[in-house]
Design a protein around this motif. Structure first.
Motif, mmCIF file in Angstrom:
data_model
loop_
_atom_site.group_PDB
_atom_site.id
_atom_site.type_symbol
_atom_site.label_atom_id
_atom_site.label_comp_id
_atom_site.label_asym_id
_atom_site.label_seq_id
_atom_site.Cartn_x
_atom_site.Cartn_y
_atom_site.Cartn_z
ATOM 1 N N MET A 45 0.838 -1.193 0.000
ATOM 2 C CA MET A 45 0.000 0.000 0.000
ATOM 3 C C MET A 45 0.879 1.252 0.000
ATOM 4 O O MET A 45 1.839 1.347 0.751
ATOM 5 N N THR A 46 0.549 2.202 -0.849
ATOM 6 C CA THR A 46 1.301 3.449 -0.938
ATOM 7 C C THR A 46 0.673 4.491 -0.022
ATOM 8 O O THR A 46 -0.531 4.734 -0.075
ATOM 9 N N LEU A 47 1.496 5.086 0.812
ATOM 10 C CA LEU A 47 1.005 6.145 1.687
ATOM 11 C C LEU A 47 0.930 7.445 0.913
ATOM 12 O O LEU A 47 1.895 7.846 0.254
ATOM 13 N N GLU A 48 -0.238 8.112 0.982
ATOM 14 C CA GLU A 48 -0.389 9.389 0.298
ATOM 15 C C GLU A 48 -1.080 10.392 1.193
ATOM 16 O O GLU A 48 -1.745 10.028 2.164
ATOM 17 N N MET A 49 -0.855 11.660 0.887
ATOM 18 C CA MET A 49 -1.545 12.746 1.577
ATOM 19 C C MET A 49 -2.173 13.643 0.540
ATOM 20 O O MET A 49 -1.713 13.722 -0.593
ATOM 21 N N ARG A 50 -3.243 14.300 0.965
ATOM 22 C CA ARG A 50 -3.960 15.235 0.097
ATOM 23 C C ARG A 50 -4.216 16.496 0.910
ATOM 24 O O ARG A 50 -4.645 16.429 2.066
ATOM 25 N N THR A 51 -3.962 17.631 0.287
ATOM 26 C CA THR A 51 -4.268 18.907 0.915
ATOM 27 C C THR A 51 -4.700 19.880 -0.174
ATOM 28 O O THR A 51 -4.376 19.681 -1.347
ATOM 29 N N ALA A 52 -5.431 20.907 0.225
ATOM 30 C CA ALA A 52 -5.908 21.884 -0.758
ATOM 31 C C ALA A 52 -6.064 23.240 -0.078
ATOM 32 O O ALA A 52 -6.283 23.327 1.130
ATOM 33 N N ARG A 53 -5.949 24.284 -0.873
ATOM 34 C CA ARG A 53 -6.186 25.637 -0.380
ATOM 35 C C ARG A 53 -6.692 26.493 -1.517
ATOM 36 O O ARG A 53 -6.220 26.391 -2.639
ATOM 37 N N ARG A 54 -7.656 27.366 -1.199
ATOM 38 C CA ARG A 54 -8.132 28.340 -2.175
ATOM 39 C C ARG A 54 -7.191 29.530 -2.126
ATOM 40 O O ARG A 54 -6.943 30.092 -1.067
ATOM 41 N N LEU A 55 -6.667 29.897 -3.277
ATOM 42 C CA LEU A 55 -5.689 30.981 -3.376
ATOM 43 C C LEU A 55 -6.278 32.146 -4.163
ATOM 44 O O LEU A 55 -7.063 31.944 -5.094
ATOM 45 N N PRO A 56 -5.871 33.385 -3.817
ATOM 46 C CA PRO A 56 -6.488 34.585 -4.384
ATOM 47 C C PRO A 56 -5.891 35.021 -5.723
ATOM 48 O O PRO A 56 -5.337 36.121 -5.846
ATOM 49 N N ALA A 57 -6.004 34.158 -6.726
ATOM 50 C CA ALA A 57 -5.480 34.494 -8.052
ATOM 51 C C ALA A 57 -6.067 33.506 -9.058
ATOM 52 O O ALA A 57 -6.676 32.509 -8.675
ATOM 53 N N THR A 58 -5.857 33.789 -10.329
ATOM 54 C CA THR A 58 -6.343 32.891 -11.385
ATOM 55 C C THR A 58 -5.498 31.615 -11.415
ATOM 56 O O THR A 58 -4.361 31.601 -10.912
ATOM 57 N N PRO A 59 -6.028 30.540 -12.029
ATOM 58 C CA PRO A 59 -5.212 29.328 -12.163
ATOM 59 C C PRO A 59 -3.873 29.591 -12.860
ATOM 60 O O PRO A 59 -2.846 29.029 -12.459
ATOM 61 N N GLU A 60 -3.866 30.456 -13.861
ATOM 62 C CA GLU A 60 -2.617 30.775 -14.551
ATOM 63 C C GLU A 60 -1.614 31.427 -13.602
ATOM 64 O O GLU A 60 -0.425 31.090 -13.600
ATOM 65 N N GLU A 61 -2.086 32.377 -12.795
ATOM 66 C CA GLU A 61 -1.191 33.070 -11.856
ATOM 67 C C GLU A 61 -0.664 32.130 -10.773
ATOM 68 O O GLU A 61 0.504 32.202 -10.394
ATOM 69 N N VAL A 62 -1.519 31.234 -10.295
ATOM 70 C CA VAL A 62 -1.093 30.284 -9.265
ATOM 71 C C VAL A 62 -0.113 29.270 -9.862
ATOM 72 O O VAL A 62 0.934 28.982 -9.260
ATOM 73 N N PHE A 63 -0.423 28.758 -11.036
ATOM 74 C CA PHE A 63 0.481 27.819 -11.712
ATOM 75 C C PHE A 63 1.853 28.459 -11.894
ATOM 76 O O PHE A 63 2.881 27.841 -11.599
ATOM 77 N N ASP A 64 1.873 29.709 -12.364
ATOM 78 C CA ASP A 64 3.145 30.390 -12.588
ATOM 79 C C ASP A 64 3.893 30.652 -11.282
ATOM 80 O O ASP A 64 5.116 30.511 -11.224
#
Length: 152
Positions: free
Chosen positions: A1-20
């Motif tokens: 079994m592979t151990l994994e973690m998941r996390t998320a956060r809403r960030l104040p910018a467009t997907p393009e700006e966050v990706f960059d």
């Protein structure tokens, strides 16, 4: 079994700006230390293409440096990024994981979700969820918020 973690956060910018912000070496150099009281060492190089490598070296002093090398496996700007990460701690311990990051427009910003798998033990996974990624997402959020405030 592979151990994994998941996390998320809403960030104040467009997907393009966050990706960059997440993938651009110059932007990373800023957010890596944006919340630090005393500056440390941050060196980052990025070759953003499938098969390309990102190398990051950081730490409080030349004697205490972390190193991470990520090989880009999938790039779908600005929606998804998948890498294989090899991390080396200052004491020489290494760990290889897979990191999947998605960037989804949500509520006037971007929901950045991280799934990292391949942890050697639950306590390492839990440390990455509670400290490493929580800290990285807080730094990216501070970078994007300060940038938005400067643009006003």
């Amino acid at each position: 079994m592979t151990l994994e973690m998941r996390t998320a956060r809403r960030l104040p910018a467009t997907p393009e700006e966050v990706f960059d912000a997440y993938t651009d070496a110059e932007k990373q150099k800023i957010w890596f230390s944006i919340l630090d009281e005393t500056p440390g060492i941050v060196e980052i190089e990025v070759d953003l293409r499938v098969g390309g490598v990102q190398t990051a070296v950081w730490g409080p002093s030349p004697d205490v440096l972390f190193r991470e090398t990520q090989t880009f496996l999938e790039i779908d700007r600005p929606h998804r990024l998948v890498t294989e990460s090899v991390g080396v701690s200052p004491d020489g311990q290494t760990m290889t994981t897979r990191i999947e990051v998605s960037f989804e427009a949500a509520d006037g910003g971007t929901l950045m979700t991280v799934v990292q798998s391949g942890f050697p033990a639950p306590e390492v996974r839990d440390f990455f969820a509670a400290e490493v990624w929580a800290g990285a997402l807080a730094r990216i959020e501070a970078f994007l918020s300060r940038r938005a405030a400067a643009d006003v």
